[in-house]
Write a protein that holds these residues in place. Structure first.
Motif, PDB file in Angstrom:
ATOM      1  N   THR A 116       0.833  -1.202   0.000  1.00  0.00           N
ATOM      2  CA  THR A 116       0.000   0.000   0.000  1.00  0.00           C
ATOM      3  C   THR A 116       0.867   1.251   0.000  1.00  0.00           C
ATOM      4  OG1 THR A 116      -1.421  -1.278   1.501  1.00  0.00           O
ATOM      5  CG2 THR A 116      -2.083   0.978   1.023  1.00  0.00           C
ATOM      6  N   SER A 117       1.927   1.242   0.798  1.00  0.00           N
ATOM      7  CA  SER A 117       2.800   2.418   0.899  1.00  0.00           C
ATOM      8  C   SER A 117       3.502   2.692  -0.422  1.00  0.00           C
ATOM      9  CB  SER A 117       3.816   2.230   2.024  1.00  0.00           C
ATOM     10  OG  SER A 117       4.685   1.145   1.759  1.00  0.00           O
ATOM     11  N   VAL A 118       3.926   1.649  -1.128  1.00  0.00           N
ATOM     12  CA  VAL A 118       4.573   1.836  -2.432  1.00  0.00           C
ATOM     13  C   VAL A 118       3.570   2.365  -3.449  1.00  0.00           C
ATOM     14  CG1 VAL A 118       5.738   0.659  -4.340  1.00  0.00           C
ATOM     15  CG2 VAL A 118       6.314   0.072  -1.976  1.00  0.00           C
ATOM     16  N   GLY A 127      -3.194  11.018  -7.680  1.00  0.00           N
ATOM     17  CA  GLY A 127      -3.727   9.672  -7.819  1.00  0.00           C
ATOM     18  C   GLY A 127      -4.361   9.202  -6.520  1.00  0.00           C
ATOM     19  N   HIS A 128      -4.810   7.943  -6.524  1.00  0.00           N
ATOM     20  CA  HIS A 128      -5.429   7.420  -5.307  1.00  0.00           C
ATOM     21  C   HIS A 128      -5.368   5.907  -5.287  1.00  0.00           C
ATOM     22  CE1 HIS A 128      -7.593   8.577  -1.692  1.00  0.00           C
ATOM     23  NE2 HIS A 128      -8.314   7.465  -1.817  1.00  0.00           N
ATOM     24  N   VAL A 129      -5.290   5.373  -4.068  1.00  0.00           N
ATOM     25  CA  VAL A 129      -5.261   3.925  -3.848  1.00  0.00           C
ATOM     26  C   VAL A 129      -6.487   3.524  -3.039  1.00  0.00           C
ATOM     27  CG1 VAL A 129      -3.982   1.992  -2.832  1.00  0.00           C
ATOM     28  CG2 VAL A 129      -2.737   3.908  -3.881  1.00  0.00           C
ATOM     29  N   ALA A 142      -2.460  -1.576   8.908  1.00  0.00           N
ATOM     30  CA  ALA A 142      -2.111  -0.908   7.648  1.00  0.00           C
ATOM     31  C   ALA A 142      -2.370   0.590   7.749  1.00  0.00           C
ATOM     32  CB  ALA A 142      -2.898  -1.521   6.496  1.00  0.00           C
ATOM     33  N   ILE A 143      -3.500   0.969   8.335  1.00  0.00           N
ATOM     34  CA  ILE A 143      -3.829   2.391   8.480  1.00  0.00           C
ATOM     35  C   ILE A 143      -2.780   3.095   9.342  1.00  0.00           C
ATOM     36  CG2 ILE A 143      -5.491   4.010   9.491  1.00  0.00           C
ATOM     37  CD1 ILE A 143      -7.706   2.019   8.673  1.00  0.00           C
ATOM     38  N   LYS A 144      -2.385   2.481  10.453  1.00  0.00           N
ATOM     39  CA  LYS A 144      -1.378   3.083  11.341  1.00  0.00           C
ATOM     40  C   LYS A 144      -0.040   3.233  10.617  1.00  0.00           C
ATOM     41  CE  LYS A 144      -3.415   1.418  15.663  1.00  0.00           C
ATOM     42  NZ  LYS A 144      -3.293   0.467  16.793  1.00  0.00           N
ATOM     43  N   ASN A 145       0.354   2.215   9.832  1.00  0.00           N
ATOM     44  CA  ASN A 145       1.627   2.289   9.116  1.00  0.00           C
ATOM     45  C   ASN A 145       1.606   3.371   8.043  1.00  0.00           C
ATOM     46  OD1 ASN A 145       2.999   0.325  10.588  1.00  0.00           O
ATOM     47  ND2 ASN A 145       2.365  -1.341   9.241  1.00  0.00           N
ATOM     48  N   LEU A 146       0.495   3.491   7.325  1.00  0.00           N
ATOM     49  CA  LEU A 146       0.403   4.535   6.287  1.00  0.00           C
ATOM     50  C   LEU A 146       0.342   5.923   6.913  1.00  0.00           C
ATOM     51  CD1 LEU A 146       0.268   4.252   3.112  1.00  0.00           C
ATOM     52  CD2 LEU A 146       0.090   2.142   4.414  1.00  0.00           C
ATOM     53  N   ARG A 147      -0.304   6.015   8.057  1.00  0.00           N
ATOM     54  CA  ARG A 147      -0.353   7.301   8.755  1.00  0.00           C
ATOM     55  C   ARG A 147       1.044   7.699   9.240  1.00  0.00           C
ATOM     56  NH1 ARG A 147      -4.474   6.424  12.714  1.00  0.00           N
ATOM     57  NH2 ARG A 147      -5.928   6.823  10.999  1.00  0.00           N
ATOM     58  N   MET A 148       1.796   6.705   9.712  1.00  0.00           N
ATOM     59  CA  MET A 148       3.155   6.967  10.161  1.00  0.00           C
ATOM     60  C   MET A 148       4.020   7.487   9.019  1.00  0.00           C
ATOM     61  SD  MET A 148       5.904   4.256  11.746  1.00  0.00           S
ATOM     62  CE  MET A 148       6.102   3.462  10.144  1.00  0.00           C
ATOM     63  N   LEU A 149       3.767   6.989   7.816  1.00  0.00           N
ATOM     64  CA  LEU A 149       4.541   7.407   6.649  1.00  0.00           C
ATOM     65  C   LEU A 149       4.041   8.718   6.052  1.00  0.00           C
ATOM     66  CD1 LEU A 149       4.882   3.938   4.877  1.00  0.00           C
ATOM     67  CD2 LEU A 149       6.763   5.308   5.763  1.00  0.00           C
ATOM     68  N   LEU A 151       1.279   9.025   4.322  1.00  0.00           N
ATOM     69  CA  LEU A 151       0.701   8.729   3.009  1.00  0.00           C
ATOM     70  C   LEU A 151      -0.767   8.328   3.093  1.00  0.00           C
ATOM     71  CD1 LEU A 151       3.649   6.602   1.529  1.00  0.00           C
ATOM     72  CD2 LEU A 151       3.016   8.935   0.858  1.00  0.00           C
ATOM     73  N   ASP A 152      -1.331   8.351   4.287  1.00  0.00           N
ATOM     74  CA  ASP A 152      -2.698   7.841   4.461  1.00  0.00           C
ATOM     75  C   ASP A 152      -3.746   8.651   3.705  1.00  0.00           C
ATOM     76  OD1 ASP A 152      -1.753   9.662   6.579  1.00  0.00           O
ATOM     77  OD2 ASP A 152      -3.842   9.597   7.265  1.00  0.00           O
ATOM     78  N   HIS A 153      -3.469   9.944   3.421  1.00  0.00           N
ATOM     79  CA  HIS A 153      -4.450  10.759   2.698  1.00  0.00           C
ATOM     80  C   HIS A 153      -4.568  10.353   1.223  1.00  0.00           C
ATOM     81  CE1 HIS A 153      -0.583  12.640   1.894  1.00  0.00           C
ATOM     82  NE2 HIS A 153      -1.118  13.296   0.888  1.00  0.00           N
TER      83      HIS A 153
END
Length: 282
Positions: A116-118, A127-129, A142-149, A151-153
């Motif tokens: 997801t992060s890539v 764009g959007h995932v 997954a949400i916590k990891n993307l938020r940490m990066l 990239l969650d938006h």
């Protein structure tokens, strides 16, 4: 968390500390916090303004290099609920799916969010995932990891069993990382635009055969199946050789393109058609 964009350490940066034994520590720089390691501790306030690539000293006098981490470094340190797709496969998946700025991509099987992060990084701000996961525990991680990066938006997380299909249509690319991906190829084709990119990850040969059989007889073309083997080497100049340890097998990657495979020729007419005019067969 943010990956550094300047040559000097700033508050809010996620920094990689590496000692003489090459053990890696990732920390986000915040006021009043410290890094505690087997080599001693470093007060994070003390490294503000230091250039990346230099060393910081622990309270025991040991040096640790301060480096900006790559996404590969971060993914290897992600907290996970499931086995992630390895970085050696992630970069290749991004290439084969044709990922670029502005694309809309579906991922089925968010896991811990490594892929997801890539995907989110590659599609950019325009764009959007859309990431589907039926297990709430995995989705939360997954949400916590993307938020940490940070990239969650760029990602919409959807807790749903995809048996009834995806909520999006005409997406550019779609990736399946599921226990039984062959059961969802029809749903994937309905979600993809014509010519769209499909990717599938499976761990075993019998699963690969099953998926390929379904793809071969479905609305897909340009089928490919690949396995990536990466062998690290020892880099000490006086004894360069392959490392004793390596990842022997992670999984198989399957790719295909979404097409309309309507054969408009009756079977009895095929015998009268020249070879160059026959419908495509695979």
């Amino acid at each position: 968390m943010s990956l550094p964009n300047t040559p000097y350490v700033q508050y809010g940066d996620t920094v990689m500390f590496v000692g003489k034994d090459r053990r890696v520590f990732l920390r986000t720089i915040r006021t009043g916090e410290k890094l505690q390691t087997h080599l001693g501790q470093i007060l994070l306030d003390d490294i503000i303004g230091l250039p990346y690539g230099t060393q910081a000293r622990t309270n025991t006098g040991m040096g640790m290099y301060i480096l900006p981490p790559s996404l590969d470094d971060v993914i290897n340190e992600l907290k996970r609920e499931t086995q992630i797709i390895y970085p050696k496969d992630l970069g290749y998946i991004a290439l084969k799916l044709g990922l670029r700025e502005g694309m809309h991509v579906i991922e089925a099987g968010a896991g811990s969010g490594a892929l997801t992060s890539v995907l989110a990084l590659m599609v950019g701000e325009s764009g959007h995932v859309y990431s589907y996961e039926r297990k709430s525990k995995h989705l939360d991680r997954a949400i916590k990891n993307l938020r940490m990066l940070g990239l969650d938006h760029r990602v919409t997380f959807i807790e749903k069993d995809i048996t009834e299909g995806f909520e999006q249509t005409d997406v550019h690319a779609l990736f399946l990382d599921l226990h039984n991906p062959e059961a969802f190829l029809g749903q994937a084709r309905e979600a993809l635009q014509g010519g769209g990119f499909l990717g599938v990850f499976v761990p075993t040969v019998n699963q690969m055969v099953t998926v390929l059989r379904e793809l071969y007889h479905g609305a897909w073309y340009l089928l490919q199946a690949e396995e990536l083997i990466m062998r690290p080497w020892i880099t000490i100049p006086d004894r360069v050789r392959p490392n004793d340890e390596m990842i022997g097998h992670s999984g198989f990657l399957i790719f295909a393109r979404a097409v309309a495979r309507e054969v408009r020729v009756l079977p009895e007419e095929l015998a009268t058609i020249n070879d160059e005019d026959r419908p495509l067969d695979g």
